[in-house]
Design an enzyme around this catalytic site. Sequence first.
Site, PDB file in Angstrom:
ATOM      1  N   LYS A 109       0.825  -1.211   0.000  1.00 44.36           N
ATOM      2  CA  LYS A 109       0.000   0.000   0.000  1.00 44.36           C
ATOM      3  C   LYS A 109       0.861   1.264   0.000  1.00 44.36           C
ATOM      4  O   LYS A 109       0.575   2.208  -0.744  1.00 44.36           O
ATOM      5  CB  LYS A 109      -0.906  -0.035   1.224  1.00 44.36           C
ATOM      6  N   ARG A 111     -10.066   3.703   9.709  1.00 43.14           N
ATOM      7  CA  ARG A 111      -9.838   2.353  10.220  1.00 43.14           C
ATOM      8  C   ARG A 111     -11.101   1.735  10.820  1.00 43.14           C
ATOM      9  O   ARG A 111     -11.162   0.523  11.018  1.00 43.14           O
ATOM     10  CB  ARG A 111      -8.736   2.367  11.296  1.00 43.14           C
ATOM     11  N   ARG A 122      11.168 -10.052   6.244  1.00 43.50           N
ATOM     12  CA  ARG A 122      11.846  -8.758   6.432  1.00 43.50           C
ATOM     13  C   ARG A 122      12.933  -8.865   7.511  1.00 43.50           C
ATOM     14  O   ARG A 122      12.759  -9.520   8.529  1.00 43.50           O
ATOM     15  CB  ARG A 122      10.834  -7.682   6.843  1.00 43.50           C
ATOM     16  N   ARG A 174      12.337  -8.368  13.464  1.00 44.84           N
ATOM     17  CA  ARG A 174      11.622  -7.599  14.470  1.00 44.84           C
ATOM     18  C   ARG A 174      10.480  -8.429  15.048  1.00 44.84           C
ATOM     19  O   ARG A 174       9.880  -9.244  14.337  1.00 44.84           O
ATOM     20  CB  ARG A 174      11.067  -6.305  13.870  1.00 44.84           C
ATOM     21  N   ARG A 201      -1.916  -9.707  13.138  1.00 43.59           N
ATOM     22  CA  ARG A 201      -2.133  -8.400  12.519  1.00 43.59           C
ATOM     23  C   ARG A 201      -3.098  -8.509  11.340  1.00 43.59           C
ATOM     24  O   ARG A 201      -3.947  -7.627  11.144  1.00 43.59           O
ATOM     25  CB  ARG A 201      -0.790  -7.812  12.055  1.00 43.59           C
TER      26      ARG A 201
END
Length: 217
Positions: free
Chosen positions: A15, A90, A129, A162, A173
């Site tokens: 996005k 949201r 990542r 992370r 998430r």
Amino acid sequence: MRQDLILFGPPGAGKGTQGALLAERFGMVRLSTGDVLREAVRRGTDMGLAAKRFMDAGELVPDDVILGIVRDYLSGDAAEQSVIFDGFPRTLPQARGLDELLDDLGRPLSAVLVLDVDDEALVRRLSGRRSCAACGAVFNLETDPPVEQGRCDQCSGELVLRPDDEPATVRRRLEVYSQQTAPLLDYYRQSPVEVHHVDGQQSIEKVQAQLAEALGR
């Protein structure tokens, strides 16, 4: 002609990349409420100061304050520019509040763009990542791996996973996103605004072309 639009997409769908490309390509402004909120606090505007009181107390900034900051931005810096809302709204109350705000300003939404990506593809993408513990540079083991395994190309610092990129955390998430976004999409489907879905698993160039096509550009 001014076009204001909302760009939806789960974490890792691209996005941010697509929003930035659209903004540059068509001279639009990409509005991240986090960035606008921090700028309002920095400037010390009335709404920024109101937000700071909640932030300093460790509380969520209420919708009416966030919407007030968005109103200030749209009435000022972005008064004559097309805007891409990235990561906002949201919740349903925010969506209804944004509709009322835009109607008041005489700039109704033109479109809602949705990047669709399979959950497992997102888990692979996000859990791949790696961030440099020294300089913060970000790599991806699938799409942008470092030259030397486990080491940053820029400063040779250690690359780490992370906590929020752990597979279990990523799945949580994505669950939260789905729970929050499904009602919003239903809301916009029942409105006059056109909702366009684009396959976000294609190349960056193909996704961008289809987003532009959806906007009639």
